[in-house]
Design an enzyme around this catalytic site. Structure first.
Site, mmCIF file in Angstrom:
data_model
loop_
_atom_site.group_PDB
_atom_site.id
_atom_site.type_symbol
_atom_site.label_atom_id
_atom_site.label_comp_id
_atom_site.label_asym_id
_atom_site.label_seq_id
_atom_site.Cartn_x
_atom_site.Cartn_y
_atom_site.Cartn_z
ATOM 1 N N THR A 147 0.832 -1.206 0.000
ATOM 2 C CA THR A 147 0.000 0.000 0.000
ATOM 3 C C THR A 147 0.865 1.254 0.000
ATOM 4 O OG1 THR A 147 -1.727 -1.185 1.218
ATOM 5 C CG2 THR A 147 -1.853 1.209 1.208
ATOM 6 N N GLN A 182 -5.179 -2.294 -3.004
ATOM 7 C CA GLN A 182 -5.083 -0.939 -2.470
ATOM 8 C C GLN A 182 -4.358 -0.069 -3.503
ATOM 9 O OE1 GLN A 182 -4.068 -3.718 -0.948
ATOM 10 N NE2 GLN A 182 -4.793 -3.796 1.163
ATOM 11 N N ASP A 205 -8.398 2.867 -0.533
ATOM 12 C CA ASP A 205 -7.255 3.549 0.087
ATOM 13 C C ASP A 205 -6.764 4.719 -0.761
ATOM 14 O OD1 ASP A 205 -7.617 1.470 1.805
ATOM 15 O OD2 ASP A 205 -5.597 0.679 1.708
ATOM 16 N N ASP A 226 -12.045 2.697 3.006
ATOM 17 C CA ASP A 226 -10.975 3.361 3.765
ATOM 18 C C ASP A 226 -10.302 4.443 2.929
ATOM 19 O OD1 ASP A 226 -11.619 1.396 5.614
ATOM 20 O OD2 ASP A 226 -9.930 0.115 5.091
ATOM 21 N N ARG A 282 -13.752 2.947 10.356
ATOM 22 C CA ARG A 282 -13.408 1.633 10.906
ATOM 23 C C ARG A 282 -12.209 1.811 11.823
ATOM 24 N NH1 ARG A 282 -12.763 -3.162 7.011
ATOM 25 N NH2 ARG A 282 -11.056 -1.967 6.064
ATOM 26 N N TRP A 284 -9.154 1.020 12.654
ATOM 27 C CA TRP A 284 -7.889 0.390 12.265
ATOM 28 C C TRP A 284 -6.929 0.363 13.456
ATOM 29 C CZ3 TRP A 284 -3.907 2.645 8.226
ATOM 30 C CH2 TRP A 284 -3.000 1.649 7.881
#
Length: 366
Positions: A147, A182, A205, A226, A282, A284
Site C-alpha cells: 500500500t 489498495q 485507500d 478506507d 473503521r 484500524w
C-alpha cells in the site's frame, strides 16, 4: 516540563487501564476510566500551545518559481519529474512549481530533505497527475509495492503545499474480497503539509494520511473502502467526500494506537455523498479517533455508523463523535453505543486550526 507531566499522566492512565482489565473490573468501570482520561485531554487541548509535535516554522516567500508546461516553449520543464529533480536535494527555501493544464502520467515522490515545495496547478479540473499502481504490483526489486509504495504522489518532506491540482490513481475499483488492490492517490508521510482546492481520486485507500500534521481546505476526496486512512493529525475543512462503493464501504480508517499519540481526523463543514452503504469509520487503530462537525451526511451512511474492526475491545478505547451535523445520514437512532454526539466543550478542540497547531504554520497560507 509540561510535556513530561503530560506523558507521565497518560502512562499512569494506561497502567490503571491495564490492571483494571487484569482484575476483571466491569465494562462500565473501564469505560469510566477511559472517559476521565479523555476529559483530561480536553482540558489540555484547550490551551494554545498543547502539541507534542516539534515547533513548526514555515516559509512562504518563494526564492524560485519553476514552470512546467507540455510545450517546452512555455515552461522550464515538460514533466514533473524533471522539475523536482532540478531542486536541491537539501532545500532550504520555498520553491513554487507552477504546473500548466494537462494530464501528467507520472509517479512522483518528494524526498525527505526537499522541504518547502509548493505545487500549483491551473485548476483541479485542468491539471491532473495520474498513475495506476496497486499494492500487488511488482516494484523494481521484483517484490509487491504494498500500500505504501502504490501511491501516485508521495510526500516525505515537511512544509509541502499543493493547490488547484488533481491526484489520481486510475486502478479500477476492486471486487469484494480482492487482495492487493489498495491503490493510493497520495501518501503524506511528513509533518506540516497543506492541500488547498485539490482533488484526490481513487477507489480503495485513496488518501494515505500517514503521519504528521496536515490541513485540507475545499478538497474533493473520492473512494470506496478506507479512502481516508492513516495515523495523521489532520483537519479537513470544507471538503467533499464522495463514496463510490458497490456494496459496503468505509470513509475513514484512522490508526491511532496509543493514548500517547496526539493524532486523529477532524472533518469540519464538510459534505459526505455517494453510493453504497458507508461506514463513517473503521477502527484500524486501537485508539482510533475521528470527529465530524457541522457536516452534511447523505443517506448512504449506515445506521450503525462505525465499525470496530472485528474487535469488541476497541469499543472502549476509540473516540468517534459527531457535532451539529445535518442530513439523513446523521440519524443516531441506530448508531453504535460507543459513538457519541458531542457537546460544545467536547467538540471545541477538534473544530479549529488549534487542533493541528495551524496558528504556527498556516497563518500566511490561508
Amino acid at each position: 516540563m509540561e510535556y513530561s507531566s503530560t506523558a507521565m499522566g497518560l502512562k499512569l492512565f494506561i497502567i490503571i487501564l491495564f490492571f483494571s482489565s487484569a482484575y476483571s473490573h466491569s465494562y462500565s468501570n473501564s469505560f469510566k476510566i477511559a472517559e476521565e482520561g479523555y476529559l483530561n485531554w480536553i482540558r489540555r487541548m484547550n490551551f494554545r500551545n498543547h502539541s507534542l509535535f516539534v515547533e513548526a516554522k514555515n516559509k512562504f516567500e518563494p526564492c524560485r518559481i519553476i514552470k512546467v508546461h507540455k510545450n517546452p516553449k512555455y515552461g522550464d520543464f515538460t514533466t514533473m519529474h524533471k522539475a523536482i529533480n532540478s531542486i536541491p536535494v537539501v532545500n532550504l527555501c520555498r520553491v513554487v512549481i507552477s504546473v500548466s493544464a494537462g494530464t501528467y502520467r507520472e509517479k512522483i515522490e518528494i524526498p525527505a530533505t526537499m522541504a518547502y515545495v509548493t505545487l500549483e496547478g491551473a485548476g483541479a479540473d485542468k491539471t491532473i497527475i495520474r498513475w495506476d499502481d496497486t499494492a500487488g504490483c511488482k516494484g523494481p526489486n521484483g517484490q509487491p509495492l504494498g500500500t505504501y509504495g502504490s501511491a501516485t504522489f508521495a510526500v516525505n518532506a515537511p512544509y509541502f503545499v499543493a493547490k488547484n491540482i488533481t491526484f489520481k490513481n486510475k486502478a479500477p475499483s476492486p471486487a469484494a474480497g480482492a487482495t492487493g488492490k489498495q491503490a493510493v492517490a497520495v501518501r503524506i508521510s511528513a509533518d506540516t503539509a497543506a492541500f488547498i482546492n485539490c482533488m484526490f481520486v481513487g477507489a480503495q485507500d485513496t488518501l494515505y494520511d500517514h503521519k504528521g500534521r496536515h490541513y485540507f481546505k475545499n478538497c474533493y476526496i473520492q473512494g470506496s473502502v478506507d479512502f481516508v486512512f492513516g495515523d495523521g493529525l489532520s483537519l479537513y475543512e470544507g471538503c467533499h467526500l464522495h463514496a463510490k462503493a458497490n456494496k459496503y464501504g468505509a470513509l475513514t480508517a484512522q490508526k491511532r494506537e496509543s493514548m500517547l499519540e496526539e493524532t486523529g481526523f477532524s472533518f469540519v463543514n464538510c459534505k459526505v455523498t455517494g453510493s453504497g452503504a458507508l461506514y463513517l469509520g473503521r477502527a484500524w487503530g486501537t485508539f482510533s479517533r475521528v470527529v465530524f462537525a457541522y457536516t452534511f451526511m447523505d443517506k448512504i451512511i449506515t445506521p450503525r455508523g462505525w465499525y470496530n474492526w472485528g474487535d469488541k475491545k476497541r469499543e472502549m478505547t476509540v473516540f468517534y463523535g459527531q457535532f451539529n451535523c445535518s442530513g439523513p445520514g446523521t440519524d443516531h437512532t441506530g448508531r453504535v453505543s460507543w459513538a457519541r454526539e458531542l457537546s460544545q466543550q467536547e467538540a471545541e478542540p477538534f473544530i479549529s486550526l488549534s487542533f493541528i497547531d495551524g496558528h504556527k504554520w498556516l497563518t500566511d497560507l490561508r
